[in-house]
Scaffold this motif. Structure first.
Motif, short mmCIF file in Angstrom:
data_model
loop_
_atom_site.label_atom_id
_atom_site.label_comp_id
_atom_site.label_asym_id
_atom_site.label_seq_id
_atom_site.Cartn_x
_atom_site.Cartn_y
_atom_site.Cartn_z
N GLN A 263 12.73 2.98 -5.86
CA GLN A 263 11.35 2.92 -6.23
C GLN A 263 11.21 4.29 -7.40
O GLN A 263 10.66 5.18 -7.11
N ASP A 267 4.64 7.01 -6.81
CA ASP A 267 3.50 8.03 -6.57
C ASP A 267 3.29 8.10 -5.12
O ASP A 267 2.82 6.82 -4.64
N ASN A 270 -0.93 9.10 -2.45
CA ASN A 270 -2.19 8.07 -1.79
C ASN A 270 -3.31 8.17 -2.28
O ASN A 270 -4.27 8.15 -1.23
N ASN A 272 -5.24 6.50 -4.10
CA ASN A 272 -6.21 5.24 -4.10
C ASN A 272 -5.88 4.45 -3.12
O ASN A 272 -4.92 3.69 -2.91
N ALA A 274 -6.78 1.71 -2.56
CA ALA A 274 -6.56 0.25 -3.05
C ALA A 274 -5.16 -0.27 -3.22
O ALA A 274 -4.75 -1.11 -3.47
N ASP A 275 -4.47 0.83 -3.64
CA ASP A 275 -3.08 0.90 -3.84
C ASP A 275 -2.24 1.90 -3.08
O ASP A 275 -1.65 2.90 -3.78
N PRO A 276 -2.25 1.79 -1.76
CA PRO A 276 -1.62 2.67 -0.99
C PRO A 276 -0.14 2.90 -1.09
O PRO A 276 0.60 1.89 -1.45
N GLY A 277 0.34 4.20 -0.92
CA GLY A 277 1.75 4.49 -0.83
C GLY A 277 2.19 4.25 0.70
O GLY A 277 2.11 3.52 1.39
N LYS A 279 2.81 4.71 4.62
CA LYS A 279 1.69 4.96 5.60
C LYS A 279 2.44 6.06 6.38
O LYS A 279 3.69 6.41 6.47
#
Length: 452
Positions: A263, A267, A270, A272, A274-277, A279
């Motif tokens: 990867q 980024d 976290n 956004n 709507a675009d999570p990294g 958990k």
């Protein structure tokens, strides 16, 4: 993922009662192993029943060397001193313009007796010097009193956090990227090493330039490998490590930045939803990228590192090595900007990837908000200082604890306002917790029934 029950564990001091409580607690993360906080009649520091505090140092008071206690207390560490005493080395996050909080009677000019060669940046002829630096405080744990207090480093800028070295020094970090200003010949954004001595005297400020020039926050040494880990307090900062050419000497070596395997340019802030990294609980295999031109005259080290594949963090601040890995706070990570707590587990081998886990990402009901400085407690928890970044997050800051199971409880509350706590550290015997209240310029020594 590394099981939380294997979290910190300081040898011989496992706080088993708290672990049993956490395991039997309801699903909520919030626990009260010491009971609720008791309001302080002096409205300074609220603590649980049975705990007490002393103000052992206050901004503006006269020190042993005749100088004033500087303001903006920040990162700090406690070291064993002579005859059972404790030596605190304490940062002062003072910028050039904060003349009202400096250590001298006239902070626009050094005192005549001060040797300009000891200062990193004395200005021109000792005029308009930088007034950031460190103080050493010698504390007697038997009496709860300060024996000696003195200026130990000066001429630096915005000394935020740092890290204790096992050979008895404190690495203090400049949280700035200032280039030469006002016709000065020196840049800022370096790290400096300060001896945890009980003997009063100003030490010569020598920048450790091999550690790079950026907005440093804190450092943590892995004693097994001799590798130093460094955080960067920027909203788009990196996590660094330094491999010295010679063990325990950071003046030459290799500076690297963390990257997630498969990867590149990840980024994990976290921000956004709507675009999570990752958990909470997710683990990632990570490696390290070599960095070039680490003195970064254009203040672009993080940009170049990211373009080379490094991972972007949300304001890396406190970092500390523990038996279960290296823990670091990212102050405003997560979709609600309440912070993140990561665990980095070095593999110990150049042929095997390290592991990075998102250990905790607090939400509104989890108490912990905007974790900054942190330290391990003798019983196995992490002690975390809050630095609220949003007025809506609360009216008071706290010193929180995170247990091995990810439970959260409160040790102290700023009864006055939301000024940040900083510099938490325990005495070598584990009986005293020291912590600063930054904007009020106070250092506390807290004691009580830590272990039940």
């Amino acid at each position: 993922m590394i099981p939380r029950r294997k979290f910190l564990g300081t040898a011989g001091l496992a706080f088993l009662g708290l672990q049993r409580y956490a395991q039997s607690a309801p699903s909520s993360r919030v626990i009260e192993p010491h009971g609720p906080l008791i309001p302080d009649p002096d409205k300074i520091l609220d603590l649980p029943k049975g705990f007490s505090y002393r103000i052992i140092s206050k901004r503006g008071d006269r020190m042993t060397d005749g100088f004033k206690v500087p303001g903006k207390h920040d990162g700090m560490a406690a070291f064993p001193g002579p005859d059972g005493k404790v030596v605190l080395v304490r940062n002062h996050e003072l910028r050039l313009k904060m003349t009202g909080e400096g250590p001298f009677a006239n902070n626009f000019q050094y005192p005549k007796e001060l040797d300009l060669d000891l200062s990193h940046d004395p200005g021109k002829g000792g005029k308009r010097p930088y007034i950031g630096g460190t103080t050493n405080v010698v504390f007697d744990p038997k009496t709860g009193e300060v024996i000696t207090e003195f200026l130990s480093l000066t001429g630096t800028d915005t000394n935020c956090a740092g890290g204790a070295m096992p050979w008895g020094t404190w690495i203090t970090c400049e949280e700035t990227e200032n280039l030469t200003q006002n016709s000065r010949a020196l840049n800022h954004g370096w790290c400096f090493e300060v001896k945890a001595t009980a003997e009063p005297g100003l030490q010569k400020a020598i920048p450790i330039k091999a550690l790079g020039r950026f907005r440093h926050e804190a450092v943590a040494l892995d004693p097994d490998t001799g590798i130093l880990y460094l955080t960067e307090d920027r909203g788009d900062g990196l996590l660094y490590r330094f491999i010295p050419d010679k063990r325990n000497d950071f003046h030459s070596g290799k500076l690297q930045a963390l990257t997630i395997e498969d990867q590149p340019k990840a980024d994990i802030r976290n921000y956004n939803p709507a675009d999570p990294g990752p958990k909470e609980g997710d683990s990632m295999k990570v490696g390290w990228i070599d960095l070039e031109d680490t003195h970064a005259p254009k203040d672009d080290l993080r940009y170049r590192g990211f373009e080379a594949g490094a991972t972007k963090f949300a304001r890396g601040e406190g970092i500390h090595h523990t038996p279960e890995g290296i823990f670091l706070c990212c102050t405003d990570g997560g979709p609600t900007r309440r912070g993140q707590l990561f665990q980095l587990k070095p593999s110990g081998s150049a042929d095997k990837a390290d592991t990075l886990t998102l250990f905790l990402q607090p939400e509104k009901n989890d108490l912990l908000t905007n974790g900054d400085n942190l330290c391990p407690a003798p019983w196995g928890d992490l002690v975390i200082c809050e630095d609220l970044i949003d007025p809506s997050f609360g009216e008071h800051t706290h010193v929180r604890c995170v247990t091995p199971e990810g439970k959260i409880h409160t040790l102290a509350r700023n009864a006055r306002d939301k000024s940040e706590f900083a510099g938490s550290c325990f005495s070598p015997d584990g009986k005293w917790l020291f912590v600063n209240l930054q904007h009020h310029g106070l250092t506390f020594a807290i004691t009580g029934p830590w272990q039940g």
